[in-house]
Design an enzyme around this catalytic site. Sequence first.
Site, short mmCIF file in Angstrom:
data_model
loop_
_atom_site.label_atom_id
_atom_site.label_comp_id
_atom_site.label_asym_id
_atom_site.label_seq_id
_atom_site.Cartn_x
_atom_site.Cartn_y
_atom_site.Cartn_z
N HIS A 1 -28.39 25.18 -2.58
CA HIS A 1 -28.50 25.84 -1.48
C HIS A 1 -28.90 24.93 -0.27
O HIS A 1 -29.73 24.40 -0.47
CB HIS A 1 -29.39 27.13 -1.57
CG HIS A 1 -29.50 27.93 -0.16
ND1 HIS A 1 -28.56 28.71 0.06
CD2 HIS A 1 -30.53 27.94 0.38
CE1 HIS A 1 -28.87 29.26 1.11
NE2 HIS A 1 -30.17 28.78 1.68
N GLY B 1 0.84 -1.33 0.00
CA GLY B 1 0.22 -0.02 -0.17
C GLY B 1 0.83 1.15 -0.09
O GLY B 1 0.14 2.10 -0.30
#
Length: 460
Positions: free
Chosen positions: A442, A39
Amino acid sequence: MSQHFDAVVIGTGQGGSPLAVQLARSGKRTAVIERHLFGGTCVNVGCTPTKTYVASARAAHVARTASRYGVDIGGEITIDMARVKARKDEVTGASRDGIEKWLRGTPNMTVFKGHGRFTGPHALEITSDDGATQDIDADMIFINTGTRATVPHIDGLDSVPYLTNSTILELTKVPEHLVIVGASYIALEFGQMFRRFGSRVTLLVRGDRILTREDADIARAMQDVLVREGVEFRFGAQADRVERSGEGLRISLGDEPIVASHLLFATGRTPNTDNLGLDRAGIPVNRHGLIDVDGQLRTNVEGVWAIGDVNGRGAFTHTSWNDYEIVAANVIDGESRSVDTRIMTYAVFVDPPFARVGMSEEEVRKDGRDALIATMPMTRVGRARERGETDGFMKALVDANTKRILGAAIYGIEGDEVIHTFVDIMNADAPYTTLQRAMHVHPTVSELVPTLLGDLKPLR
């Protein structure tokens, strides 16, 4: 006798692992070599573990400041560092194990655990932990060996304990006084998180400001937030000697010493190229130890590529992943993609986060082009006011003639997500008006980006 492969990937970081899998799935007999932890940096000592710490530190901060929101928690907030570490270990362990299983379970793939060194342009020797060796060769070799923490030469350092971005993640107790040498991304992230854990934190800065790659207004705003939280800064400070002092350390800064319980170096990264046998392959490194590559990430040796942090074309997980995408597209799918057209973007995961894409204001000024600029404080953003997190501002720069966005910077709540509105428009090579005229949801931070662009003025 050497074992032959169509392709070999050295290193299983964010670019190496998916590239190896894609090569194997395309029908190429593929080998991958991992010296240490599957990794790479991101999974084991970089993004993944540090962001688990950032999450724990933010939880502590929210708990301490809950009364501002009418929430009474009561009692002192304490940190169980051993549990913080255990949570980190669980997250990183799952990712690391998942990558190893993915690689070992991929058909047409051979996984070697050991250290790979070139013995020729297309030949490698792999040395395992028990000293056994295996010779292999391949038509294509991809170097993905990454970087490690740079530790400066300081008198007395070899006789005292110190920390890097890797070893600090192994602490099970909160440091009493953490001194950090450095003033860039890693230093600031660790500085804020350990201050929120309860440490006294002092950053030693060689120059007169933090974040020297960013605009001064960004650096000042971030410094103000960190100072308000209790992080201390010592500017013009250069450690010239360290020694033990009781159970801690004494750091000499000219005539003005400082005593710390722990010392962390966040002073840059060193490429893992010094023990690869690159000279035997005929691959030089530059003065920074990096492997120079062309736009398609090819080295000077035919059939050898360098991807990820080791090539100097980016130092982030997302640039490493993009390196993989570019190489895979070119090698497997016959495309002709290049990093030369890549628009750089990144974030600093302090709280609030800072994110930037493209050119900074300082870079645009140096470039001397006819440009427009707009800034907006986060106090104008409804989401920020509702959350009580109004620190920072947004900034956008536009070419006055082409109407293309040159760059944007956001230091404020959710800036690491909002920056992608700019990233996508810039990669589409669309004029800023495309973004300005878009309808956003919004109440969000992104909804104020069109308003920001509507306030563009000439850059003076």
